[in-house]
Design an enzyme around this catalytic site. Structure first.
Site, short mmCIF file in Angstrom:
data_model
loop_
_atom_site.label_atom_id
_atom_site.label_comp_id
_atom_site.label_asym_id
_atom_site.label_seq_id
_atom_site.Cartn_x
_atom_site.Cartn_y
_atom_site.Cartn_z
N ARG A 1 0.86 -1.19 0.00
CA ARG A 1 0.00 0.00 0.00
C ARG A 1 0.89 1.24 0.00
NH1 ARG A 1 -2.26 2.93 4.88
NH2 ARG A 1 -3.83 4.29 3.97
N HIS B 1 -2.82 10.89 1.21
CA HIS B 1 -2.27 10.61 2.54
C HIS B 1 -1.61 11.92 3.02
CE1 HIS B 1 -0.68 7.23 5.31
NE2 HIS B 1 -0.34 8.37 5.87
N GLU C 1 -7.17 8.24 6.68
CA GLU C 1 -7.40 8.87 7.99
C GLU C 1 -7.90 10.31 7.90
OE1 GLU C 1 -3.76 8.43 10.22
OE2 GLU C 1 -3.91 6.26 10.28
N ASN D 1 -6.97 1.56 10.20
CA ASN D 1 -5.66 1.79 10.80
C ASN D 1 -5.87 1.76 12.31
OD1 ASN D 1 -4.87 2.18 8.20
ND2 ASN D 1 -4.30 4.34 8.43
N TYR E 1 -4.06 1.58 16.10
CA TYR E 1 -2.83 1.68 16.90
C TYR E 1 -3.09 1.43 18.38
CZ TYR E 1 -0.42 3.06 12.74
OH TYR E 1 0.14 3.03 11.48
N GLU F 1 -3.18 -0.41 8.28
CA GLU F 1 -2.01 -0.02 9.08
C GLU F 1 -2.14 -0.59 10.48
OE1 GLU F 1 -1.03 4.16 9.47
OE2 GLU F 1 -1.41 4.51 7.35
O1 IFM Z 1 2.93 7.46 10.22
C1 IFM Z 1 1.55 7.46 10.42
C2 IFM Z 1 0.81 7.27 9.12
O2 IFM Z 1 1.18 8.21 8.18
C3 IFM Z 1 -0.67 7.37 9.34
N1 IFM Z 1 -1.10 6.50 10.40
C4 IFM Z 1 -0.37 6.52 11.63
C5 IFM Z 1 1.12 6.36 11.36
C6 IFM Z 1 1.90 6.38 12.69
O3 IFM Z 1 1.71 7.58 13.35
#
Ligand code: IFM
Length: 451
Positions: free
Chosen positions: A76, A120, A165, A293, A295, A359
């Site tokens: 990606r 992005h 995002e 995505n 985290y 992600e």
């Molecule tokens: O680096 C970023 C990415 O560009 C978008 N999602 C989160 C990642 C980590 O912060």
């Protein structure tokens, strides 16, 4: 093997143009909001910029070869809008398109499936000068740009993603200014959120009309967890944050319109007439895949009197709890269960939408051992989150793939190069790439199709 993944599960990795390409002024590329922002005093760590980054623009063939050696199936990447249209609008810059043409061919020749993200975060600066995402016209310019890219690459790219995002673009960029363009104005941020969604809808229908078969959107989503789930005030606090972080984007895309709470927020706090007749229908174009995505979860508690956090309009009285246990180098809590919860919730609330993790990954301060990089923390992080995915799949979630953020250490936005998310170490003085232990581990996971 304990954790086998379904046949055809996509294993991959992800990057973004401004974070890795460099070549900021080459072949007709125009400036983006990140070129400008990174030059503003004290916005980005130590004045770092993406001018050179990982020099991927020149080293893409080496990077593709590295991915092939690791067995990466899906890659990606994002296209830099100002490389394609230096002023954001008008005729295409053929030399900009040539780069993605070469990259796509290199990937296909290596047997790697390209997944292309159109936006992005690197808005052409000229469009920001005209109001940026707070200006409705930008949504239409985005759809034109999408078609320009599709015209050149549509014969070879199967997976299209409109935005990455949009919550970050809108709220980190326009409400608190920790990201480009660096504005601090909640009403502009709400306008930006709506126009990003509109841009997604317009581009989706244009791509579809042009023959794209798989169109997706990538959202940063997170479970919002109250300190005491049995308490009504706590639940209300969590619900208001969830409304602006998750449902602001999910509901109009999958349920045909904003919730009354979000619509009220957009109409009361953004400049008048923001949501026009027909907008919600445009945004609700069917998509084929939702990119997630993930985290960490968002931990909240009710604390009356706390002022609103501008990135979550309406969050007055909500306190954001710090992580309790282990964290990454970003200070983010490591909570893989949050991913299972999130996937199950999406499956329940938005049935029938295939999901893909576009992600997931972590920054750690890597330890160098004998020329190699022993990133045990990253291996543990990825393993924990893959188990979380497996749990969700075994409970019926239609998860189609998992892409690690990121292939390379890169420009981590306001953190510059000091936070390293890569499975491959980059020496930014020499541009030498060294696969870390996590890359070698991931390669085995891919070969086994499981853990
Ligand atoms: O680096 C970023 C990415 O560009 C978008 N999602 C989160 C990642 C980590 O912060």
């Amino acid at each position: 093997m304990t954790f086998a993944f379904p046949e055809g599960f996509r294993w991959g990795t992800a990057t973004a143009a401004y974070q890795i390409e460099g070549a900021a002024t080459e072949a007709g590329r125009g400036p983006s909001i990140w070129d400008t922002f990174s030059r503003m005093p004290e916005r980005v760590y130590a004045g770092h910029t993406g001018d050179v980054a990982c020099d991927h623009y020149h080293r893409y063939a080496e990077d593709v070869a590295l991915m092939r050696e690791l067995g990466i199936g899906t890659y990606r990447f994002s296209v830099s809008w100002p490389r394609i249209k230096p002023d954001g609008t008008g005729p295409a810059n053929p030399r900009g398109l040539d780069f993605y043409d070469r990259l796509t061919d290199e990937l296909l020749a290596a047997g790697i499936e390209p997944m292309l993200t159109l936006y992005h975060w690197d808005l052409p600066q000229t469009l920001e000068d005209r109001g940026g995402w707070a200006n409705r016209d930008v949504a239409h310019h985005f759809a034109d740009y999408a078609i320009t890219v599709h015209k050149r690459l549509g014969d070879r790219i199967g997976l299209w993603t409109t935005l990455n995002e949009p919550w970050c673009s809108a709220f980190l960029g326009y409400a608190v200014g920790v990201h480009a363009p660096g504005r601090s104005d909640v009403s502009s941020a709400l306008a930006a959120a709506h126009h990003l969604l509109l841009a997604h809808g317009l581009a989706t229908s244009a791509l579809r009309a042009a023959g794209a078969t798989t169109v997706s959107l990538t959202l940063n989503l997170a479970p919002v967890v109250p300190a005491d789930p049995s308490d009504a005030l706590e639940n209300d606090a969590a619900d208001r944050v969830d409304a602006m972080l998750n449902r602001l984007f999910l509901e109009p895309v999958f349920k045909g319109g904003y919730e009354p709470y979000a619509l009220d927020m957009l109409e009361r706090r953004a400049p008048g007439g923001l949501v026009r007749d027909g907008d919600q229908e445009l945004i609700a174009q069917p998509i084929d895949l939702l990119g997630i995505n993930y985290y960490h979860p968002c931990l909240v508690t009710a604390r009356p009197g706390t002022p609103e956090n501008p990135v979550y309009p309406g969050s007055d009285g909500v306190d954001f709890r710090p992580a309790m246990g282990k964290t990454t180098a970003m200070g983010w809590p490591i909570e893989p269960w949050g991913l299972t919860d999130l996937l199950e919730r999406l499956h329940r609330d938005y049935p029938g939408v295939p999901l893909i993790i576009t992600e997931n990954g972590a920054a750690f301060d890597d330890v160098r051992v004998d020329g190699g990089v022993a990133d045990h923390d990253r291996v543990a992080f990825l393993e924990g989150h893959l188990r979380a995915c497996h749990d969700a799949i075994s409970r019926g979630v239609d998860l189609r793939g998992y892409l690690v953020w990121s292939l390379l250490d890169n420009f981590e936005w306001a953190e510059g190069y000091r936070k390293r998310f890569g499975m491959v170490h980059v020496d930014f003085d020499t541009q030498l790439r060294t696969p870390k232990e996590s890359a070698l581990w991931y390669s085995k996971v891919i070969a086994r199709n499981g853990l």
